[in-house]
Design a protein around this motif. Structure first.
Motif, PDB file in Angstrom:
ATOM      1  N   GLU A  62       0.483  -5.683   4.254  1.00 13.21           N
ATOM      2  CA  GLU A  62      -0.169  -4.387   4.068  1.00 13.21           C
ATOM      3  C   GLU A  62      -1.214  -4.166   5.166  1.00 13.21           C
ATOM      4  OE1 GLU A  62      -1.376  -3.389   0.025  1.00 13.21           O
ATOM      5  OE2 GLU A  62       0.017  -4.889  -0.755  1.00 13.21           O
ATOM      6  N   ILE A  63      -1.414  -2.914   5.515  1.00 14.59           N
ATOM      7  CA  ILE A  63      -2.351  -2.531   6.570  1.00 14.59           C
ATOM      8  C   ILE A  63      -3.491  -1.739   5.944  1.00 14.59           C
ATOM      9  CG2 ILE A  63      -2.631  -1.209   8.707  1.00 14.59           C
ATOM     10  CD1 ILE A  63       0.425  -1.633   9.132  1.00 14.59           C
ATOM     11  N   THR A  91      -4.715   0.698   1.331  1.00 11.06           N
ATOM     12  CA  THR A  91      -3.747   0.171   2.294  1.00 11.06           C
ATOM     13  C   THR A  91      -2.579   1.143   2.399  1.00 11.06           C
ATOM     14  OG1 THR A  91      -2.339  -1.096   0.764  1.00 11.06           O
ATOM     15  CG2 THR A  91      -4.359  -2.179   1.577  1.00 11.06           C
ATOM     16  N   ASP A  92      -1.731   0.889   3.366  1.00 14.21           N
ATOM     17  CA  ASP A  92      -0.631   1.817   3.633  1.00 14.21           C
ATOM     18  C   ASP A  92       0.309   1.983   2.451  1.00 14.21           C
ATOM     19  OD1 ASP A  92       0.071  -0.905   4.152  1.00 14.21           O
ATOM     20  OD2 ASP A  92       1.789  -0.288   5.340  1.00 14.21           O
ATOM     21  N   VAL A  93       0.486   0.973   1.624  1.00 18.50           N
ATOM     22  CA  VAL A  93       1.435   1.083   0.514  1.00 18.50           C
ATOM     23  C   VAL A  93       0.896   1.969  -0.612  1.00 18.50           C
ATOM     24  CG1 VAL A  93       2.416  -1.175   1.035  1.00 18.50           C
ATOM     25  CG2 VAL A  93       0.635  -0.989  -0.700  1.00 18.50           C
ATOM     26  N   MET A  94      -0.374   2.318  -0.553  1.00 25.32           N
ATOM     27  CA  MET A  94      -0.953   3.179  -1.588  1.00 25.32           C
ATOM     28  C   MET A  94      -0.779   4.659  -1.278  1.00 25.32           C
ATOM     29  SD  MET A  94      -4.486   1.039  -2.235  1.00 25.32           S
ATOM     30  CE  MET A  94      -4.439  -0.755  -2.417  1.00 25.32           C
ATOM     31  N   SER A 169      -7.075   0.942  -8.215  1.00 29.58           N
ATOM     32  CA  SER A 169      -6.199   1.526  -7.196  1.00 29.58           C
ATOM     33  C   SER A 169      -4.763   1.627  -7.689  1.00 29.58           C
ATOM     34  CB  SER A 169      -6.249   0.695  -5.911  1.00 29.58           C
ATOM     35  OG  SER A 169      -5.869  -0.644  -6.150  1.00 29.58           O
ATOM     36  N   GLY A 170      -4.126   2.718  -7.280  1.00 31.02           N
ATOM     37  CA  GLY A 170      -2.714   2.937  -7.563  1.00 31.02           C
ATOM     38  C   GLY A 170      -2.078   3.522  -6.323  1.00 31.02           C
ATOM     39  N   VAL A 171      -1.862   4.846  -6.350  1.00 33.01           N
ATOM     40  CA  VAL A 171      -1.337   5.551  -5.190  1.00 33.01           C
ATOM     41  C   VAL A 171      -2.090   6.873  -5.057  1.00 33.01           C
ATOM     42  CG1 VAL A 171       0.953   4.510  -5.366  1.00 33.01           C
ATOM     43  CG2 VAL A 171       0.493   6.681  -6.548  1.00 33.01           C
TER      44      VAL A 171
END
Length: 268
Positions: A62-63, A91-94, A169-171
C-alpha cells in the motif's frame, strides 16, 4: 498496581494492538473495544499502534496517499462520546473509484459521512501551524463521502480505541468539482446528506472545528509530535460534517454540496 494488573500490562503492547486490528480488518470481524480489555491503553500507545499498522500496510504494497481526521465535528464527538479530534492515515487502497459501490466484502458495518477534502499544494509541517498557514498550503478543495468502518462491535469505542483503529478507516469517494480554496467560504459551504432520496442530515463546513482549515492545522501540528508532516499531493479528509449514517445493502447515498457538486454511491 496489583500483580494481576502488572501481568495485563506486560501482555499488551502497541504491536499487539496493531496486529489485532489488522486481523479484524482482514477478516471483517468486529470485536470488543481494546480499552475495555486494557484500561491502560493511552493515546501515545494508540498512535504508536497506528504507525505500526501503517508500516505493515506499506510492507504489503500500500502507498500512503494522505491523512484523515476523525471526530472533528461536535456531532461526531457527541455520537461517539469523545471530546477531541484525531489523525490517521490514508492509503491508495482506501480510494474508491467514482461509480463503484460500497465494497461490502471488505467492510463490517459501513457508515457514510460527507466531508470537505483538500489536496495539498505543498508540504505542511508543524508545530505552530495556524489555520491561515494551513489553507495557504492547499492546492484545491473537493467534496467527499467517506465510508467508515470500525473494527469495534456496535461502533462503541474510546478516543484511544479509535486512534489505534486508524480512525475507523474504510474507503472514500471524491466528488467531480475541484475549487481553489480562496474561491470558497468553507465555513459556510453546506452539505445535504441523502439516503434513498430522503435528506437525513445537513451541515456546513463550520461543523468541522469551526473551519476545515482548523482541522488541517490540527493535523499538521499533531503529526509533528510524531515526526511526520503532510506532504505535497496528499489528500486530507477533514472529518465528517454530519453524523455517520449506516449504509444498508442496496441503499443509495448522496451528498449535495453548495459549491462542490454532488456525489452518489450505491450501498452494494
Amino acid at each position: 498496581m496489583t500483580s494481576e494488573q502488572q501481568t495485563s500490562e506486560r501482555h499488551w503492547s502497541a504491536g499487539r494492538i496493531a496486529d489485532i486490528l489488522l486481523d479484524a480488518e482482514a477478516t471483517t470481524t468486529s470485536r470488543t473495544s481494546l480499552s475495555a480489555e486494557w484500561p491502560g491503553l493511552t493515546l501515545p500507545v494508540a498512535y504508536e499502534a497506528q504507525d505500526i499498522a501503517l508500516a505493515a500496510r506499506k510492507a504489503r504494497g500500500e502507498i500512503v496517499t494522505g491523512i484523515k481526521l476523525g471526530l472533528t465535528s461536535r456531532a461526531k464527538q457527541r455520537q461517539m462520546g469523545v471530546d477531541a479530534p484525531s489523525v490517521a492515515w490514508l492509503t491508495d487502497v482506501m480510494a474508491l473509484p467514482a461509480g463503484d459501490p460500497v465494497p461490502r466484502n471488505r467492510l463490517i458495518h459501513p457508515r457514510a459521512e460527507p466531508e470537505i477534502a483538500f489536496v495539498m499544494g505543498r508540504r505542511l509541517a508543524g508545530p505552530g501551524v495556524t489555520a491561515a498557514q494551513a489553507l495557504a498550503a492547499v492546492d484545491h478543495v473537493f467534496g467527499a463521502i467517506e465510508i467508515i468502518d470500525s473494527r469495534y462491535a456496535g461502533f462503541k469505542f474510546t478516543l484511544e480505541d479509535a486512534v489505534a483503529d486508524n480512525n475507523s478507516s474504510g474507503v472514500y469517494v471524491t466528488g467531480p468539482v475541484l475549487r481553489r480554496p480562496e474561491d470558497l467560504d468553507l465555513a459556510l459551504e453546506a452539505c445535504l446528506l441523502e439516503i434513498d432520496g430522503q435528506i437525513v442530515d445537513t451541515a456546513t463546513g463550520a461543523a468541522v472545528q469551526g473551519h476545515p482549515a482548523e482541522a488541517l492545522a490540527f493535523a499538521a501540528n499533531t503529526l509533528a509530535e510524531r515526526g511526520h508532516a503532510i506532504e505535497a499531493g496528499w489528500v486530507v479528509l477533514t472529518g465528517g460534517m454530519t453524523d455517520a449514517v449506516a449504509v444498508e445493502p442496496g441503499a443509495r447515498v448522496a451528498a449535495h454540496f453548495t459549491s462542490l457538486g454532488s456525489i452518489t454511491i450505491s450501498g452494494g
